[in-house]
Design an enzyme around this catalytic site. Sequence first.
Site, PDB file in Angstrom:
ATOM      1  N   ARG A 225     -11.244  -0.088  14.172  1.00  0.00           N
ATOM      2  CA  ARG A 225     -11.176   0.681  12.920  1.00  0.00           C
ATOM      3  C   ARG A 225     -12.265   0.211  11.962  1.00  0.00           C
ATOM      4  O   ARG A 225     -13.275   0.882  11.809  1.00  0.00           O
ATOM      5  CB  ARG A 225      -9.764   0.515  12.333  1.00  0.00           C
ATOM      6  CG  ARG A 225      -9.442   1.455  11.218  1.00  0.00           C
ATOM      7  CD  ARG A 225      -7.953   1.507  10.915  1.00  0.00           C
ATOM      8  NE  ARG A 225      -7.389   0.233  10.470  1.00  0.00           N
ATOM      9  CZ  ARG A 225      -6.101   0.076  10.126  1.00  0.00           C
ATOM     10  NH1 ARG A 225      -5.268   1.096  10.190  1.00  0.00           N
ATOM     11  NH2 ARG A 225      -5.648  -1.091   9.733  1.00  0.00           N
TER      12      ARG A 225
ATOM     13  N   TYR B 287      15.996  31.568   4.636  1.00  0.00           N
ATOM     14  CA  TYR B 287      14.824  32.393   4.985  1.00  0.00           C
ATOM     15  C   TYR B 287      14.783  32.691   6.480  1.00  0.00           C
ATOM     16  O   TYR B 287      15.062  31.828   7.311  1.00  0.00           O
ATOM     17  CB  TYR B 287      13.539  31.643   4.638  1.00  0.00           C
ATOM     18  CG  TYR B 287      13.245  31.566   3.159  1.00  0.00           C
ATOM     19  CD1 TYR B 287      13.070  32.723   2.398  1.00  0.00           C
ATOM     20  CD2 TYR B 287      13.138  30.336   2.539  1.00  0.00           C
ATOM     21  CE1 TYR B 287      12.781  32.630   1.031  1.00  0.00           C
ATOM     22  CE2 TYR B 287      12.845  30.234   1.181  1.00  0.00           C
ATOM     23  CZ  TYR B 287      12.679  31.395   0.438  1.00  0.00           C
ATOM     24  OH  TYR B 287      12.404  31.298  -0.895  1.00  0.00           O
TER      25      TYR B 287
ATOM     26  N   ARG C 116       0.374 -10.715   6.791  1.00  0.00           N
ATOM     27  CA  ARG C 116       0.454  -9.501   5.973  1.00  0.00           C
ATOM     28  C   ARG C 116       1.730  -8.759   6.385  1.00  0.00           C
ATOM     29  O   ARG C 116       1.795  -8.129   7.431  1.00  0.00           O
ATOM     30  CB  ARG C 116      -0.808  -8.651   6.195  1.00  0.00           C
ATOM     31  CG  ARG C 116      -2.107  -9.396   5.872  1.00  0.00           C
ATOM     32  CD  ARG C 116      -3.333  -8.512   6.043  1.00  0.00           C
ATOM     33  NE  ARG C 116      -3.425  -7.915   7.364  1.00  0.00           N
ATOM     34  CZ  ARG C 116      -3.982  -8.494   8.428  1.00  0.00           C
ATOM     35  NH1 ARG C 116      -4.539  -9.687   8.344  1.00  0.00           N
ATOM     36  NH2 ARG C 116      -4.000  -7.868   9.588  1.00  0.00           N
TER      37      ARG C 116
ATOM     38  N   HIS D 296      -6.877  -7.591  12.598  1.00  0.00           N
ATOM     39  CA  HIS D 296      -5.645  -6.787  12.635  1.00  0.00           C
ATOM     40  C   HIS D 296      -5.347  -6.418  14.088  1.00  0.00           C
ATOM     41  O   HIS D 296      -6.247  -6.039  14.830  1.00  0.00           O
ATOM     42  CB  HIS D 296      -5.855  -5.518  11.786  1.00  0.00           C
ATOM     43  CG  HIS D 296      -4.618  -4.705  11.568  1.00  0.00           C
ATOM     44  ND1 HIS D 296      -3.430  -5.240  11.114  1.00  0.00           N
ATOM     45  CD2 HIS D 296      -4.376  -3.377  11.720  1.00  0.00           C
ATOM     46  CE1 HIS D 296      -2.525  -4.270  10.997  1.00  0.00           C
ATOM     47  NE2 HIS D 296      -3.080  -3.140  11.358  1.00  0.00           N
TER      48      HIS D 296
ATOM     49  N   LYS E 134       0.848  -1.204   0.000  1.00  0.00           N
ATOM     50  CA  LYS E 134       0.000   0.000   0.000  1.00  0.00           C
ATOM     51  C   LYS E 134       0.880   1.249   0.000  1.00  0.00           C
ATOM     52  O   LYS E 134       2.067   1.173   0.334  1.00  0.00           O
ATOM     53  CB  LYS E 134      -0.914  -0.016   1.232  1.00  0.00           C
ATOM     54  CG  LYS E 134      -0.169   0.035   2.572  1.00  0.00           C
ATOM     55  CD  LYS E 134      -1.109  -0.223   3.746  1.00  0.00           C
ATOM     56  CE  LYS E 134      -0.374  -0.212   5.066  1.00  0.00           C
ATOM     57  NZ  LYS E 134      -1.223  -0.716   6.173  1.00  0.00           N
TER      58      LYS E 134
ATOM     59  N   CYS F  15      14.255  25.059   2.572  1.00  0.00           N
ATOM     60  CA  CYS F  15      13.409  25.718   1.567  1.00  0.00           C
ATOM     61  C   CYS F  15      12.590  24.656   0.821  1.00  0.00           C
ATOM     62  O   CYS F  15      12.706  23.468   1.084  1.00  0.00           O
ATOM     63  CB  CYS F  15      14.262  26.490   0.569  1.00  0.00           C
ATOM     64  SG  CYS F  15      15.528  27.526   1.331  1.00  0.00           S
ATOM     65  N   MET F  16      11.795  25.085  -0.153  1.00  0.00           N
ATOM     66  CA  MET F  16      10.956  24.140  -0.890  1.00  0.00           C
ATOM     67  C   MET F  16      11.807  23.131  -1.677  1.00  0.00           C
ATOM     68  O   MET F  16      11.461  21.951  -1.745  1.00  0.00           O
ATOM     69  CB  MET F  16      10.018  24.895  -1.843  1.00  0.00           C
ATOM     70  CG  MET F  16       8.977  23.995  -2.484  1.00  0.00           C
ATOM     71  SD  MET F  16       7.895  24.849  -3.628  1.00  0.00           S
ATOM     72  CE  MET F  16       6.904  25.855  -2.551  1.00  0.00           C
ATOM     73  N   ASP F  17      12.928  23.593  -2.235  1.00  0.00           N
ATOM     74  CA  ASP F  17      13.712  22.746  -3.138  1.00  0.00           C
ATOM     75  C   ASP F  17      15.170  22.579  -2.736  1.00  0.00           C
ATOM     76  O   ASP F  17      15.907  21.876  -3.423  1.00  0.00           O
ATOM     77  CB  ASP F  17      13.706  23.351  -4.559  1.00  0.00           C
ATOM     78  CG  ASP F  17      12.350  23.880  -4.932  1.00  0.00           C
ATOM     79  OD1 ASP F  17      11.454  23.069  -5.151  1.00  0.00           O
ATOM     80  OD2 ASP F  17      12.189  25.117  -4.962  1.00  0.00           O
TER      81      ASP F  17
HETATM   82  C1  LIG Z   1      -0.673  -1.764   6.813  1.00  0.00           C
HETATM   83  C2  LIG Z   1      -1.320  -3.005   7.258  1.00  0.00           C
HETATM   84  C3  LIG Z   1      -0.554  -4.149   7.504  1.00  0.00           C
HETATM   85  C4  LIG Z   1       0.963  -4.159   7.497  1.00  0.00           C
HETATM   86  O1  LIG Z   1       1.433  -3.743   8.758  1.00  0.00           O
HETATM   87  P1  LIG Z   1       3.002  -3.692   9.088  1.00  0.00           P
HETATM   88  O2  LIG Z   1       3.041  -3.286  10.509  1.00  0.00           O
HETATM   89  O3  LIG Z   1       3.562  -2.654   8.180  1.00  0.00           O
HETATM   90  O4  LIG Z   1       3.535  -5.040   8.813  1.00  0.00           O
HETATM   91  C5  LIG Z   1      -1.230  -5.318   7.797  1.00  0.00           C
HETATM   92  N1  LIG Z   1      -2.589  -5.338   7.875  1.00  0.00           N
HETATM   93  C6  LIG Z   1      -3.337  -4.251   7.676  1.00  0.00           C
HETATM   94  C7  LIG Z   1      -4.815  -4.361   7.786  1.00  0.00           C
HETATM   95  C8  LIG Z   1      -2.728  -3.040   7.375  1.00  0.00           C
HETATM   96  O5  LIG Z   1      -3.500  -1.962   7.184  1.00  0.00           O
END
Ligand SMILES: *Cc1c(COP(=O)(O)O)cnc(C)c1O
Length: 385
Positions: free
Chosen positions: A137, A269, A223, A167, A41, A315-317
């Site tokens: 969540r 700046y 994951r 999760h 992601k 700065c920006m750049d």
């Molecule tokens: C981002 C995410 C992960 C990965 O988590 P890490 O801590 O980066 O391994 C796993 N499951 C869900 C639902 C996430 O949103």
Amino acid sequence: MSIEAFYRDSWVEVDLSSIEYNINQLKQRLRPDTKIFAVVKANAYGHGDEQVAECALRAGAKGLAVSLLDEALKLRDAGIEAPILVMGWIRPGDAHVAAERDISVTVFQADWVKNARLSPSAKPLKIHMKWDTGMGRIGIRTTDEMDELLSMIHKNKLMELEAVFTHFATADEEDYAYYEEQQKRFDHLFSHFKRVWSRNVEIHTGNSAASMRFPDHMKHFVRFGISMYGLYPSGVVKKERPIDLKPAFSLQSRLIHVKKVPANESISYGATYQTESEEWIGTVPLGYADGWIRKLQGMEVLVGGKRHPIVGRICMDQFMVRLDQEYPVGTMVTLIGKQEHQSISMDEVADYLETINYEIPCMISYRVPRMFVDHGNIVEIDNPL
Ligand SMILES: *Cc1c(COP(=O)(O)O)cnc(C)c1O
């Protein structure tokens, strides 16, 4: 594979061999029947999603996980055929898009199933049902919600339940109590699920922290996100070091101007920095538009294998550094990474900004080209400009 030119002396280097190494480290820690979803992601946590996805699949990941349907479509458009899961919510009106492109989606609302727009001619939409065991969540929380959702899915011939998942909120912390509570709630929901749903589904629970620390609790899939990129999810896990990791990301630039400035002169700046004595000042072509935010004033960078502070406002750049001596224009500046015996880690930058390492590569903007290196060779350069 394209090697596109870029015309600025600032770039991110992504070492794909480190990503392969980190996946192999996790594989050795997991039970042989636990498979890996590579979490890519947010443009693979700022590393470059297509390149990381392909590398992770070559290294043995069995699928990919993203947050948005748009992210999944980008990977499909790049020709990736592996399973892809969208872990966030998608609009029910977009369900047919996911089905047509064989993208699995996360579902946890009975209304969503009712409103999903699907075409009878396409293959069934693959669903991963999300259970909220304490993250608070997204996900169903009770067996009543589960029953309602399952009966809706059961009635719908255009959907197929592929997996259930949850999760963890604290899998990276010293105290296991809340992790165990979530595990207990998951087991409770799962024992109900087994009574009411006869078909086989896959189960995935763990993120990086849970999969590295509690490999025996993991089910069909994990994951794997932050640690695939070579970073530990927290200081606690870093100290425990359940597996060895190699960071994949470094941020590089070059001095574009070097000058001797007399004492009591101002830099940048707001004239917030004054030279104390005669000083060598270097200019680096990277700024807050690249994600090197103004709060990083005072942070150090590496030049000639030594640490030098950023002086004056960013700065920006561009920003300026105080050098210990004259260096030629074109000298490498390392903002994250190694030079000789010195290194500046993602964790050090995160500590300086009082945040977590996850945020740092995500914050380096798409204006900075990504250079992909594999076993020392440049294999691709991605310059979105
Ligand atoms: C981002 C995410 C992960 C990965 O988590 P890490 O801590 O980066 O391994 C796993 N499951 C869900 C639902 C996430 O949103």
